[in-house]
Design an enzyme around this catalytic site. Structure first.
Site, PDB file in Angstrom:
ATOM      1  N   HIS A  16       9.339  20.270  -8.086  1.00  0.00           N
ATOM      2  CA  HIS A  16      10.483  21.149  -7.872  1.00  0.00           C
ATOM      3  C   HIS A  16      10.040  22.592  -8.144  1.00  0.00           C
ATOM      4  CE1 HIS A  16      13.555  17.786  -8.285  1.00  0.00           C
ATOM      5  NE2 HIS A  16      12.508  17.235  -8.869  1.00  0.00           N
ATOM      6  N   CYS A  28      10.184   4.726   2.035  1.00  0.00           N
ATOM      7  CA  CYS A  28      10.130   5.833   1.078  1.00  0.00           C
ATOM      8  C   CYS A  28      10.846   7.028   1.698  1.00  0.00           C
ATOM      9  CB  CYS A  28       8.681   6.170   0.751  1.00  0.00           C
ATOM     10  SG  CYS A  28       8.493   7.722  -0.163  1.00  0.00           S
ATOM     11  N   ASN A  80       9.118  15.409 -12.458  1.00  0.00           N
ATOM     12  CA  ASN A  80       9.656  14.276 -13.197  1.00  0.00           C
ATOM     13  C   ASN A  80       8.796  13.062 -12.869  1.00  0.00           C
ATOM     14  OD1 ASN A  80      11.871  15.767 -14.247  1.00  0.00           O
ATOM     15  ND2 ASN A  80      12.929  15.553 -12.290  1.00  0.00           N
ATOM     16  N   HIS A 140       8.087   9.160  -4.828  1.00  0.00           N
ATOM     17  CA  HIS A 140       7.011   9.822  -4.074  1.00  0.00           C
ATOM     18  C   HIS A 140       6.777  11.129  -4.822  1.00  0.00           C
ATOM     19  CE1 HIS A 140       5.180  11.034   0.074  1.00  0.00           C
ATOM     20  NE2 HIS A 140       4.985  12.067  -0.755  1.00  0.00           N
ATOM     21  N   CYS A 144       8.494   9.985   2.514  1.00  0.00           N
ATOM     22  CA  CYS A 144       7.629   9.680   3.666  1.00  0.00           C
ATOM     23  C   CYS A 144       8.434   9.811   4.959  1.00  0.00           C
ATOM     24  CB  CYS A 144       7.030   8.280   3.529  1.00  0.00           C
ATOM     25  SG  CYS A 144       5.636   8.173   2.389  1.00  0.00           S
ATOM     26  N   ASP A 199      15.644  21.362  -1.500  1.00  0.00           N
ATOM     27  CA  ASP A 199      16.308  20.234  -2.162  1.00  0.00           C
ATOM     28  C   ASP A 199      17.746  20.146  -1.657  1.00  0.00           C
ATOM     29  OD1 ASP A 199      15.704  18.597  -5.094  1.00  0.00           O
ATOM     30  OD2 ASP A 199      17.772  18.688  -4.357  1.00  0.00           O
ATOM     31  N   HIS A 238       6.467  14.568  -6.326  1.00  0.00           N
ATOM     32  CA  HIS A 238       7.007  15.823  -5.802  1.00  0.00           C
ATOM     33  C   HIS A 238       7.191  16.818  -6.932  1.00  0.00           C
ATOM     34  CE1 HIS A 238      10.405  13.254  -6.917  1.00  0.00           C
ATOM     35  NE2 HIS A 238      11.027  14.369  -7.261  1.00  0.00           N
ATOM     36  N   HIS A 243       1.316   9.436   0.607  1.00  0.00           N
ATOM     37  CA  HIS A 243       2.184   8.852  -0.416  1.00  0.00           C
ATOM     38  C   HIS A 243       1.417   8.572  -1.701  1.00  0.00           C
ATOM     39  CE1 HIS A 243       5.599   6.584  -2.075  1.00  0.00           C
ATOM     40  NE2 HIS A 243       4.622   5.952  -2.724  1.00  0.00           N
TER      41      HIS A 243
END
Ligand code: 5GP
Ligand code: ZN
Length: 113
Positions: free
Chosen positions: A101, A2, A86, A97, A5, A28, A99, A44
């Site tokens: 933004h 991942c 998303n 994984h 990770c 990002d 996340h 995770h």
């Protein structure tokens, strides 16, 4: 394997913005605004539906929220910002994984909702 990770474990370099025991926030690699930071749980979870059903999901979601607040403070986003998650195929999630933004540093105009 991942990607996030590996970033959390330091196997892949990232530009860290904030870290505590539960979350890591890093820039990002392909920013869409002057500030574009990813806040990720250090444990995770595939996505937020996974966070919703797994033990410790509540804890990590709370820590993500606090992490987002820290990022906003550190980056001086006093006038506001946008948080995007998303989720899954239709949500166009590319990294599996969970996340979030954090996007800001400019007046955002392109709204879907
Ligand atoms: P998603 O499309 O899954 O919501 O967002 C994944 C994000 O991860 C994208 O905005 C992409 O630019 C970012 N990303 C992909 N690979 C890397 C990487 O190796 N390092 C960093 N810092 N960001 C990445
Ligand atoms: Zn992961």
């Amino acid at each position: 394997m991942c990607l996030f990770c590996d970033i959390i474990e330091g196997k892949i370099p990232s530009t860290k913005v904030y870290e505590n025991d539960h979350v890591l926030a890093f820039a990002d690699i392909n920013p869409v605004a002057p500030v574009h930071v990813l806040v990720v749980p250090k444990k995770h979870f595939d996505d937020i539906t996974d966070m919703a059903v797994k033990p410790e999901g509540d804890l990590y979601m709370t820590e993500v929220m606090k992490g987002i607040n820290e990022v906003a403070r550190i980056k001086g986003l006093d006038n506001g910002f946008r948080v995007i998650n998303n989720c899954g195929e239709d949500g166009a999630q590319s990294v599996k994984h969970a996340h979030f933004h954090v996007i800001g540093g400019v007046k955002l105009t392109e709204k879907m909702v």
